[in-house]
Design an enzyme around this catalytic site. Structure first.
Site, PDB file in Angstrom:
ATOM      1  CB  SER A 135     -35.606  11.995  -1.837  1.00 32.23           C
ATOM      2  OG  SER A 135     -36.604  12.555  -1.048  1.00 32.23           O
ATOM      3  CE1 TYR A 148     -32.444  15.672   0.780  1.00 35.01           C
ATOM      4  CE2 TYR A 148     -34.728  15.654   0.401  1.00 35.01           C
ATOM      5  CZ  TYR A 148     -33.659  14.959   0.412  1.00 35.01           C
ATOM      6  OH  TYR A 148     -33.478  13.587   1.034  1.00 35.01           O
TER       7      TYR A 148
END
Length: 241
Positions: A135, A148
Site C-alpha cells: 500500500s 493497517y
C-alpha cells in the site's frame, strides 16, 4: 514476469483489487485459482468468470493455510505464481475497547498469513513468481487506520528482503503498491471518491510488461519517490490536528 500461460493463486481474488487481477489474468490466457473465506463471494466470481478455480480458506487460521498449500501441491503442482493479495483494513483508535482484538486480526491477516504462505509455496518446484500487494500507506501513515499502515510497512520491508533472498531459487518477487481505490476495503462507501480499480489494473499490467518489480500508481507513486520532508507534509495533510 511473463503475463500469459501461468497457473496463478490469488488470495482475496474475489473482490476489489484481487478481482481486478483475476479478470485481467484470465484475459491474458492464465489459469487462475482464487481463495477467500466467503463462499458466496467466491461463487459470484465463479459466475462472472466460469474458468476460475475457487477454494474456501480463512487465511487467518494457520491450519487452513496449511490445508490450502497441501491442496494446491496435490491438485495443482504446476502452480507457478503466488499473489499474496488478501488483506483487511480496520478504522480503529487505540482507545477503543476492542482495539487489541481487531488489531490482532489485522496483523494475522496482513502479516502472518502472507509470510506463512510464502514460506510454504516456495517449496513448489514450479514456483517462479511471488506478487505481494502492499500500500501507499506503507510509506506515510493515516492514523485512522494505524495498524493497517504498520502491517503494510512490514510487508513492504519483508518483500524487499524476500526479493533478495529468493534470487538463489530464481523466484521473482514483485510488489504492487496501490493507493486508495474505489473498493470496499475498510468498509462500504469509505473510498467512493477514489480512482477506479480498472485504471489501476491497466497500469499494473503495463508495468508488469515493462519488467518492473515495484508497481505504483498515483498517490503511491508519489509516496515511493518522496523525501522525508515531503512525507512529513503529506502526513500533516492527511492527519489534521
Amino acid at each position: 514476469m511473463d503475463i500469459t500461460n501461468n497457473k496463478i493463486l490469488i488470495t482475496g481474488g474475489a473482490s476489489g483489487i484481487g478481482l481486478g487481477l483475476t479478470e485481467r489474468f484470465i484475459a491474458e490466457n492464465n489459469t487462475v485459482i482464487i481463495c477467500g473465506r466467503r463462499e458466496d463471494v467466491l461463487n459470484q466470481a465463479k459466475e462472472k468468470f466460469p474458468s476460475v478455480i475457487t477454494r474456501v480458506c480463512d487465511l487467518s487460521v494457520e491450519a487452513e493455510r496449511v490445508d490450502l498449500f497441501n491442496w494446491v501441491a496435490a491438485n495443482h503442482p504446476d502452480l507457478n505464481v503466488l499473489v499474496n493479495n488478501a488483506g483487511i483494513q480496520n478504522w480503529i483508535n487505540i482507545t477503543d475497547a476492542d482495539f487489541y482484538q481487531r488489531a490482532q486480526t489485522e496483523i494475522t491477516t496482513n502479516i502472518l498469513a502472507p509470510v506463512h504462505l510464502t514460506s510454504l509455496f516456495i517449496q513448489l518446484a514450479n514456483l517462479k513468481t511471488i506478487i505481494n500487494t502492499t500500500s501507499g500507506l506503507a510509506f506515510v501513515s493515516l492514523t485512522k487506520v494505524p495498524v493497517y499502515c504498520a502491517t503494510k510497512s512490514f510487508f513492504h520491508s519483508f518483500t524487499q528482503s524476500v526479493r533478495y533472498l529468493l534470487q538463489s531459487k530464481n523466484i521473482e518477487v514483485i510488489e504492487i503498491i496501490p493507493p486508495a481505490l474505489n473498493t470496499d476495503l475498510g468498509g462500504k462507501g469509505l473510498h467512493d471518491t477514489a480512482p477506479p480499480v480498472s485504471a489501476f489494473i491497466k497500469s499494473v499490467f503495463e508495468q508488469l510488461q515493462e519488467g518492473k518489480h515495484e508497481i505504483t500508481f498515483g498517490f503511491s507513486d508519489a509516496m515511493v519517490k518522496a523525501n522525508p520532508e515531503e512525507i512529513k507534509a503529506v502526513f500533516n495533510r492527511m492527519n489534521p490536528v
